[in-house]
Scaffold this motif. Structure first.
Motif, PDB file in Angstrom:
ATOM      1  N   SER A  38       0.848  -1.185   0.000  1.00 49.99           N
ATOM      2  CA  SER A  38       0.000   0.000   0.000  1.00 49.99           C
ATOM      3  C   SER A  38       0.885   1.237   0.000  1.00 49.99           C
ATOM      4  CB  SER A  38      -0.884   0.020   1.253  1.00 49.99           C
ATOM      5  OG  SER A  38      -1.627  -1.164   1.358  1.00 49.99           O
ATOM      6  N   ALA A  39       0.302   2.344  -0.454  1.00 53.45           N
ATOM      7  CA  ALA A  39       1.052   3.598  -0.506  1.00 53.45           C
ATOM      8  C   ALA A  39       1.544   3.966   0.895  1.00 53.45           C
ATOM      9  CB  ALA A  39       0.174   4.707  -1.057  1.00 53.45           C
ATOM     10  N   LYS A  40       2.804   4.327   0.968  1.00 49.49           N
ATOM     11  CA  LYS A  40       3.422   4.821   2.195  1.00 49.49           C
ATOM     12  C   LYS A  40       3.394   3.818   3.347  1.00 49.49           C
ATOM     13  CE  LYS A  40       2.378   9.606   1.009  1.00 49.49           C
ATOM     14  NZ  LYS A  40       3.632   9.793   0.282  1.00 49.49           N
ATOM     15  N   LYS A  41       3.311   2.523   3.019  1.00 47.62           N
ATOM     16  CA  LYS A  41       3.378   1.473   4.043  1.00 47.62           C
ATOM     17  C   LYS A  41       4.424   0.451   3.644  1.00 47.62           C
ATOM     18  CE  LYS A  41      -1.334   1.316   5.881  1.00 47.62           C
ATOM     19  NZ  LYS A  41      -2.488   0.424   6.098  1.00 47.62           N
ATOM     20  N   PRO A  42       5.006  -0.231   4.611  1.00 49.45           N
ATOM     21  CA  PRO A  42       5.967  -1.290   4.270  1.00 49.45           C
ATOM     22  C   PRO A  42       5.278  -2.453   3.556  1.00 49.45           C
ATOM     23  CG  PRO A  42       6.091  -0.708   6.593  1.00 49.45           C
ATOM     24  CD  PRO A  42       4.874  -0.059   6.056  1.00 49.45           C
ATOM     25  N   LEU A  43       6.078  -3.257   2.888  1.00 47.00           N
ATOM     26  CA  LEU A  43       5.562  -4.488   2.293  1.00 47.00           C
ATOM     27  C   LEU A  43       4.957  -5.369   3.378  1.00 47.00           C
ATOM     28  CD1 LEU A  43       8.466  -5.485  -0.098  1.00 47.00           C
ATOM     29  CD2 LEU A  43       6.099  -5.144  -0.792  1.00 47.00           C
ATOM     30  N   GLU A  44       3.759  -5.883   3.116  1.00 41.93           N
ATOM     31  CA  GLU A  44       3.096  -6.751   4.092  1.00 41.93           C
ATOM     32  C   GLU A  44       3.035  -8.165   3.532  1.00 41.93           C
ATOM     33  OE1 GLU A  44      -0.289  -3.410   4.529  1.00 41.93           O
ATOM     34  OE2 GLU A  44      -0.748  -5.289   5.548  1.00 41.93           O
ATOM     35  N   LEU A  45       3.682  -9.103   4.231  1.00 41.61           N
ATOM     36  CA  LEU A  45       3.591 -10.500   3.842  1.00 41.61           C
ATOM     37  C   LEU A  45       2.209 -11.019   4.204  1.00 41.61           C
ATOM     38  CD1 LEU A  45       4.954 -13.116   2.830  1.00 41.61           C
ATOM     39  CD2 LEU A  45       5.678 -13.499   5.197  1.00 41.61           C
ATOM     40  N   MET A  46       1.522 -11.599   3.227  1.00 45.03           N
ATOM     41  CA  MET A  46       0.177 -12.110   3.486  1.00 45.03           C
ATOM     42  C   MET A  46       0.199 -13.624   3.684  1.00 45.03           C
ATOM     43  SD  MET A  46      -1.889  -9.953   0.598  1.00 45.03           S
ATOM     44  CE  MET A  46      -3.533 -10.387   1.194  1.00 45.03           C
ATOM     45  N   PHE A  47       0.697 -14.337   2.691  1.00 44.72           N
ATOM     46  CA  PHE A  47       0.669 -15.802   2.722  1.00 44.72           C
ATOM     47  C   PHE A  47       1.973 -16.358   2.159  1.00 44.72           C
ATOM     48  CE2 PHE A  47      -3.714 -16.007   3.823  1.00 44.72           C
ATOM     49  CZ  PHE A  47      -4.379 -15.039   3.083  1.00 44.72           C
TER      50      PHE A  47
ATOM     51  N   ASN B 100      12.663 -19.848   4.868  1.00 43.62           N
ATOM     52  CA  ASN B 100      12.768 -19.079   3.633  1.00 43.62           C
ATOM     53  C   ASN B 100      12.600 -17.590   3.820  1.00 43.62           C
ATOM     54  OD1 ASN B 100      12.964 -21.446   2.194  1.00 43.62           O
ATOM     55  ND2 ASN B 100      10.762 -21.613   1.964  1.00 43.62           N
ATOM     56  N   MET B 101      12.104 -17.171   4.959  1.00 41.00           N
ATOM     57  CA  MET B 101      11.528 -15.835   5.063  1.00 41.00           C
ATOM     58  C   MET B 101      12.544 -14.721   4.932  1.00 41.00           C
ATOM     59  SD  MET B 101       8.553 -16.850   5.424  1.00 41.00           S
ATOM     60  CE  MET B 101       7.619 -18.228   6.060  1.00 41.00           C
ATOM     61  N   LEU B 102      12.209 -13.766   4.067  1.00 41.41           N
ATOM     62  CA  LEU B 102      12.944 -12.520   4.005  1.00 41.41           C
ATOM     63  C   LEU B 102      12.194 -11.484   4.824  1.00 41.41           C
ATOM     64  CD1 LEU B 102      13.972 -12.011   0.257  1.00 41.41           C
ATOM     65  CD2 LEU B 102      15.299 -12.994   2.116  1.00 41.41           C
ATOM     66  N   THR B 103      12.938 -10.659   5.534  1.00 39.67           N
ATOM     67  CA  THR B 103      12.367  -9.507   6.216  1.00 39.67           C
ATOM     68  C   THR B 103      12.802  -8.270   5.449  1.00 39.67           C
ATOM     69  OG1 THR B 103      12.463 -10.615   8.363  1.00 39.67           O
ATOM     70  CG2 THR B 103      12.265  -8.215   8.368  1.00 39.67           C
ATOM     71  N   PHE B 104      11.838  -7.459   5.053  1.00 41.16           N
ATOM     72  CA  PHE B 104      12.135  -6.285   4.237  1.00 41.16           C
ATOM     73  C   PHE B 104      12.157  -5.025   5.094  1.00 41.16           C
ATOM     74  CE2 PHE B 104      12.085  -7.643  -0.154  1.00 41.16           C
ATOM     75  CZ  PHE B 104      11.465  -8.890  -0.089  1.00 41.16           C
ATOM     76  N   GLY B 105      13.011  -4.088   4.703  1.00 39.91           N
ATOM     77  CA  GLY B 105      12.975  -2.758   5.278  1.00 39.91           C
ATOM     78  C   GLY B 105      11.826  -1.964   4.684  1.00 39.91           C
ATOM     79  N   GLY B 106      11.637  -0.764   5.191  1.00 43.27           N
ATOM     80  CA  GLY B 106      10.519   0.066   4.757  1.00 43.27           C
ATOM     81  C   GLY B 106      10.714   0.744   3.413  1.00 43.27           C
ATOM     82  N   GLY B 107      11.913   0.639   2.857  1.00 43.44           N
ATOM     83  CA  GLY B 107      12.154   1.226   1.542  1.00 43.44           C
ATOM     84  C   GLY B 107      12.734   2.622   1.618  1.00 43.44           C
ATOM     85  N   THR B 108      13.531   2.967   0.615  1.00 42.02           N
ATOM     86  CA  THR B 108      14.076   4.318   0.454  1.00 42.02           C
ATOM     87  C   THR B 108      13.804   4.760  -0.967  1.00 42.02           C
ATOM     88  OG1 THR B 108      15.877   3.978   2.043  1.00 42.02           O
ATOM     89  CG2 THR B 108      16.154   5.747   0.430  1.00 42.02           C
ATOM     90  N   ARG B 109      13.160   5.917  -1.086  1.00 46.45           N
ATOM     91  CA  ARG B 109      12.882   6.437  -2.417  1.00 46.45           C
ATOM     92  C   ARG B 109      14.060   7.299  -2.851  1.00 46.45           C
ATOM     93  NH1 ARG B 109       9.910   6.323  -6.301  1.00 46.45           N
ATOM     94  NH2 ARG B 109       9.422   8.047  -7.687  1.00 46.45           N
ATOM     95  N   LEU B 110      14.746   6.860  -3.900  1.00 40.01           N
ATOM     96  CA  LEU B 110      15.854   7.628  -4.477  1.00 40.01           C
ATOM     97  C   LEU B 110      15.292   8.517  -5.588  1.00 40.01           C
ATOM     98  CD1 LEU B 110      18.885   8.253  -4.800  1.00 40.01           C
ATOM     99  CD2 LEU B 110      19.011   6.330  -6.409  1.00 40.01           C
ATOM    100  N   MET B 111      15.506   9.817  -5.439  1.00 37.82           N
ATOM    101  CA  MET B 111      15.005  10.786  -6.433  1.00 37.82           C
ATOM    102  C   MET B 111      16.208  11.483  -7.050  1.00 37.82           C
ATOM    103  SD  MET B 111      11.802  12.261  -4.233  1.00 37.82           S
ATOM    104  CE  MET B 111      12.861  12.700  -2.874  1.00 37.82           C
ATOM    105  N   VAL B 112      16.476  11.190  -8.310  1.00 35.76           N
ATOM    106  CA  VAL B 112      17.624  11.778  -8.992  1.00 35.76           C
ATOM    107  C   VAL B 112      17.144  12.976  -9.800  1.00 35.76           C
ATOM    108  CG1 VAL B 112      19.520  11.395 -10.590  1.00 35.76           C
ATOM    109  CG2 VAL B 112      18.718   9.518  -9.117  1.00 35.76           C
ATOM    110  N   LYS B 113      17.753  14.115  -9.525  1.00 35.90           N
ATOM    111  CA  LYS B 113      17.336  15.360 -10.168  1.00 35.90           C
ATOM    112  C   LYS B 113      18.355  15.773 -11.224  1.00 35.90           C
ATOM    113  CE  LYS B 113      17.249  17.251  -6.070  1.00 35.90           C
ATOM    114  NZ  LYS B 113      17.056  18.236  -4.970  1.00 35.90           N
ATOM    115  N   PRO B 114      17.879  16.380 -12.315  1.00 34.34           N
ATOM    116  CA  PRO B 114      18.822  16.799 -13.379  1.00 34.34           C
ATOM    117  C   PRO B 114      19.633  18.019 -12.947  1.00 34.34           C
ATOM    118  CG  PRO B 114      16.568  17.401 -13.946  1.00 34.34           C
ATOM    119  CD  PRO B 114      16.477  16.603 -12.684  1.00 34.34           C
TER     120      PRO B 114
END
Lengths: 113, 114
Positions: A38-47, B100-114
């Motif tokens: 979802s927008a502005k939320k972390p990835l959510e593992l469902m299944f 098997n499980m991967l744990t993901f971070g919340g993400g980083t948005r990289l914005m490259v400007k000209p």
């Protein structure tokens, strides 16, 4: 093309509809996953399915129902969804052991109206 | 339980400048580490991974990352970014005792400007 194919790419459905999302992989993987993004939320593992058995169900509402008929196919059946269920639904696959990480599909963009 | 922290939700940078996207994780056992990139309306694509061996890992599109066990970090770097690198970047960790499980971070948005 990553080797994981999701259909449809876009889906608009009403709250009383029933629809299904499909995921297919021919990479020889034996674990498959559904994620909600979802927008502005972390990835959510469902299944998670490993060797076609469900091994993880992260308190997902019963209006989402997964099905894994074989190691190459994964479905997400949807019914009586809510507007807050609108999101990008991502399917991924991997080998058990996960040394190579996951391979993701391009996702289904779901809009509930 | 393991966790992954990406400290910066957004990183703006000018084209041809260097960039570092930070990732820290918590785990008391050995791990596999991954960086993924997500372009708009697409799935996640593997950039690079660390399994063992050399702590400096090179990936696609000129990116590299360095595993630092003492600091439990796996920062992603690129010496000169392009407009086309604008995307969301996710760090992920697999605890070698957690199946098997991967744990993901919340993400980083990289914005490259000209």
């Amino acid at each position: 093309e990553t080797g994981v194919t999701q259909t449809p790419r876009h889906l608009v459905m009403g709250m009383t509809n029933k629809k299904s999302l499909k995921c297919e992989q021919h990479l020889g993987h034996n674990a498959m996953y559904w994620y909600k993004q979802s927008a502005k939320k972390p990835l959510e593992l469902m299944f998670v399915y490993s060797l076609e058995e469900r091994v993880e169900n992260n308190s997902v509402p019963s209006r989402f129902s997964p099905e894994c008929p074989n190691s190459s196919h994964l479905f997400l059946h949807l019914h009586t969804l809510q507007p807050e269920d609108s999101a990008l639904y991502l399917c991924a696959s991997s080998l058990r052991g996960g040394r190579d990480g996951y391979t993701f599909g391009s996702g289904t963009r779901l809009t509930v109206v | 339980a393991q966790s992954v922290t990406q400290l910066d939700s957004q990183v703006p940078v000018f084209e041809e400048a260097p960039v570092e996207l930070r990732c820290n994780y918590s785990s008391s056992v050995s791990v596999y580490l991954f960086w993924y990139v997500q372009y708009p309306n697409q799935g996640l694509q593997l950039l690079l991974k660390y399994l063992s061996g050399s702590t400096l890992v090179k990936g696609i599109n000129g990116f590299e990352a360095e595993f630092n066990k003492s600091q439990t970090s796996f920062h992603l770097r690129k010496p000169s970014v392009h407009i086309s690198d604008t995307a969301e970047y996710f760090c992920a960790v697999r605890n070698n005792n957690a199946g098997n499980m991967l744990t993901f971070g919340g993400g980083t948005r990289l914005m490259v400007k000209p």
